[in-house]
Design a protein around this motif. Structure first.
Motif, PDB file in Angstrom:
ATOM      1  N   UNK A 121       0.816  -1.224   0.000  1.00 50.55           N
ATOM      2  CA  UNK A 121       0.000   0.000   0.000  1.00 50.55           C
ATOM      3  C   UNK A 121       0.848   1.271   0.000  1.00 50.55           C
ATOM      4  N   UNK A 122       2.120   1.156   0.389  1.00 50.73           N
ATOM      5  CA  UNK A 122       2.966   2.357   0.467  1.00 50.73           C
ATOM      6  C   UNK A 122       3.571   2.752  -0.874  1.00 50.73           C
ATOM      7  N   UNK A 123       3.482   1.860  -1.869  1.00 51.32           N
ATOM      8  CA  UNK A 123       4.057   2.170  -3.184  1.00 51.32           C
ATOM      9  C   UNK A 123       3.419   3.421  -3.780  1.00 51.32           C
ATOM     10  N   UNK A 124       2.092   3.540  -3.657  1.00 51.27           N
ATOM     11  CA  UNK A 124       1.379   4.683  -4.227  1.00 51.27           C
ATOM     12  C   UNK A 124       1.714   5.996  -3.521  1.00 51.27           C
ATOM     13  N   UNK A 125       2.345   5.898  -2.352  1.00 45.34           N
ATOM     14  CA  UNK A 125       2.698   7.096  -1.592  1.00 45.34           C
ATOM     15  C   UNK A 125       4.149   7.527  -1.829  1.00 45.34           C
ATOM     16  N   UNK A 126       4.825   6.845  -2.730  1.00 51.31           N
ATOM     17  CA  UNK A 126       6.265   7.089  -2.927  1.00 51.31           C
ATOM     18  C   UNK A 126       6.550   8.529  -3.350  1.00 51.31           C
ATOM     19  N   UNK A 127       5.705   9.082  -4.194  1.00 54.84           N
ATOM     20  CA  UNK A 127       5.944  10.436  -4.704  1.00 54.84           C
ATOM     21  C   UNK A 127       5.167  11.514  -3.952  1.00 54.84           C
ATOM     22  N   UNK A 128       4.574  11.145  -2.824  1.00 57.81           N
ATOM     23  CA  UNK A 128       3.831  12.125  -2.033  1.00 57.81           C
ATOM     24  C   UNK A 128       4.797  13.120  -1.396  1.00 57.81           C
ATOM     25  N   UNK A 129       4.626  14.389  -1.749  1.00 59.57           N
ATOM     26  CA  UNK A 129       5.551  15.417  -1.263  1.00 59.57           C
ATOM     27  C   UNK A 129       5.511  15.590   0.252  1.00 59.57           C
ATOM     28  N   UNK A 130       4.384  15.191   0.860  1.00 60.86           N
ATOM     29  CA  UNK A 130       4.238  15.357   2.307  1.00 60.86           C
ATOM     30  C   UNK A 130       4.694  14.119   3.080  1.00 60.86           C
ATOM     31  N   UNK A 131       5.087  13.080   2.337  1.00 66.35           N
ATOM     32  CA  UNK A 131       5.513  11.830   2.983  1.00 66.35           C
ATOM     33  C   UNK A 131       6.856  11.382   2.412  1.00 66.35           C
ATOM     34  N   UNK A 132       7.836  12.272   2.490  1.00 68.13           N
ATOM     35  CA  UNK A 132       9.166  11.936   1.980  1.00 68.13           C
ATOM     36  C   UNK A 132       9.777  10.743   2.699  1.00 68.13           C
ATOM     37  N   UNK A 133       9.323  10.521   3.946  1.00 68.79           N
ATOM     38  CA  UNK A 133       9.880   9.409   4.722  1.00 68.79           C
ATOM     39  C   UNK A 133       9.617   8.064   4.037  1.00 68.79           C
ATOM     40  N   UNK A 134       8.472   7.942   3.366  1.00 66.71           N
ATOM     41  CA  UNK A 134       8.150   6.680   2.698  1.00 66.71           C
ATOM     42  C   UNK A 134       9.088   6.458   1.518  1.00 66.71           C
ATOM     43  N   UNK A 135       9.344   7.500   0.740  1.00 66.47           N
ATOM     44  CA  UNK A 135      10.285   7.379  -0.373  1.00 66.47           C
ATOM     45  C   UNK A 135      11.681   7.023   0.144  1.00 66.47           C
ATOM     46  N   UNK A 136      12.088   7.667   1.225  1.00 71.06           N
ATOM     47  CA  UNK A 136      13.403   7.378   1.811  1.00 71.06           C
ATOM     48  C   UNK A 136      13.472   5.938   2.319  1.00 71.06           C
ATOM     49  N   UNK A 137      12.361   5.474   2.913  1.00 73.19           N
ATOM     50  CA  UNK A 137      12.328   4.096   3.433  1.00 73.19           C
ATOM     51  C   UNK A 137      12.419   3.091   2.295  1.00 73.19           C
ATOM     52  N   UNK A 138      11.683   3.344   1.198  1.00 76.61           N
ATOM     53  CA  UNK A 138      11.751   2.437   0.044  1.00 76.61           C
ATOM     54  C   UNK A 138      13.160   2.429  -0.549  1.00 76.61           C
ATOM     55  N   UNK A 139      13.750   3.601  -0.695  1.00 77.62           N
ATOM     56  CA  UNK A 139      15.104   3.661  -1.257  1.00 77.62           C
ATOM     57  C   UNK A 139      16.092   2.919  -0.356  1.00 77.62           C
ATOM     58  N   UNK A 140      15.929   3.072   0.948  1.00 76.17           N
ATOM     59  CA  UNK A 140      16.803   2.386   1.900  1.00 76.17           C
ATOM     60  C   UNK A 140      16.667   0.872   1.778  1.00 76.17           C
ATOM     61  N   UNK A 141      15.424   0.376   1.723  1.00 75.99           N
ATOM     62  CA  UNK A 141      15.189  -1.070   1.621  1.00 75.99           C
ATOM     63  C   UNK A 141      15.737  -1.610   0.307  1.00 75.99           C
TER      64      UNK A 141
END
Length: 234
Positions: A121-141
């Motif tokens: 479910x977090x994939x769709x939030x990857x480019x959300x400007x208000x949720x940069x933490x999710x993009x950072x978490x995906x990149x880290x994983x």
């Protein structure tokens, strides 16, 4: 009686070392598990099972130290009442550690599908400007486990419609990351992430199971201490 009392103390001191070993072992495993959980919390935010398991482990470790303190006082003074409290606490501690062992094995077998739904479910939030933490978490994983998506690169189609992939899905940072790129990582991230998480839970289950078994000599020590306390009172 003096010899029996000295022997009992030596056995109890050895048991105290086991309790201290369990305490520090549990603390290390708990910090390790919670560290992994919080590192990827923005991908696992829908599940608090690991958080609850860590709290349960901390409670079990602290309870063991409290029980050991009562046992130390009771055996030093041969106080019947304190030894009774120690015995009751030891039995409670044994049940708590049995529960921790069962909870660890249950969590290992039951949470996998829930984690997969949450991470997907977090994939769709990857480019959300208000949720940069999710993009950072995906990149880290994806960088840590050398992987892409939940099961593979196709998982990103729901966001990018086969036009591109996150840069962390490719082994090279010098080219645009596209599904057709030769640098794409084809392995999914879910399995290696879960294997890492499960290895922490395995360790916690093994530590709690071992300590549950070590309660048996502790109960035997409490029994002989109570006998000595009764003789001392006569």
């Amino acid at each position: 009686m003096t010899n029996n009392r000295s022997t009992l103390r030596y056995f109890y001191y050895a048991f105290i070392l086991v309790i201290l070993g369990f305490f520090f072992g549990t603390a290390y495993v708990t910090v390790d598990l919670l560290g992994l959980y919080f590192k990827h919390i923005y991908l696992l935010y829908g599940s608090i099972s690991e958080l609850l398991l860590g709290g349960f482990a901390i409670f079990a470790a602290v309870l063991s130290l409290v029980v050991a303190t009562f046992g130390c006082i009771g055996i030093q003074r041969l106080s019947g009442q304190t030894i009774i409290l120690y015995s009751i606490g030891l039995i409670i501690s044994m049940f708590v550690n049995t529960g921790l062992t069962i909870a660890s094995f249950t969590l290992e077998n039951s949470e996998k599908s829930a984690h997969q739904r949450t991470i997907s479910s977090t994939i769709l939030l990857y480019n959300n400007l208000f949720l940069n933490e999710i993009a950072n978490a995906w990149d880290s994983v994806q960088n840590t486990y050398n992987c892409c998506g939940v099961s593979g690169p196709l998982d990103w189609d729901k966001l990018y419609h086969s036009e591109k992939l996150p840069q962390s899905c490719c082994t090279s940072n010098f080219a645009d990351c596209k599904p057709s790129s030769v640098y794409v990582k084809f392995n999914g991230c879910f399995e290696p992430l879960m294997e890492h998480l499960e290895s922490k839970i395995h360790t916690m289950a093994a530590v709690s199971l071992a300590f549950t078994i070590f309660h048996i000599p502790g109960i035997a020590i409490a029994y002989f201490a109570s006998r000595l306390a009764r003789k001392n009172a006569l």
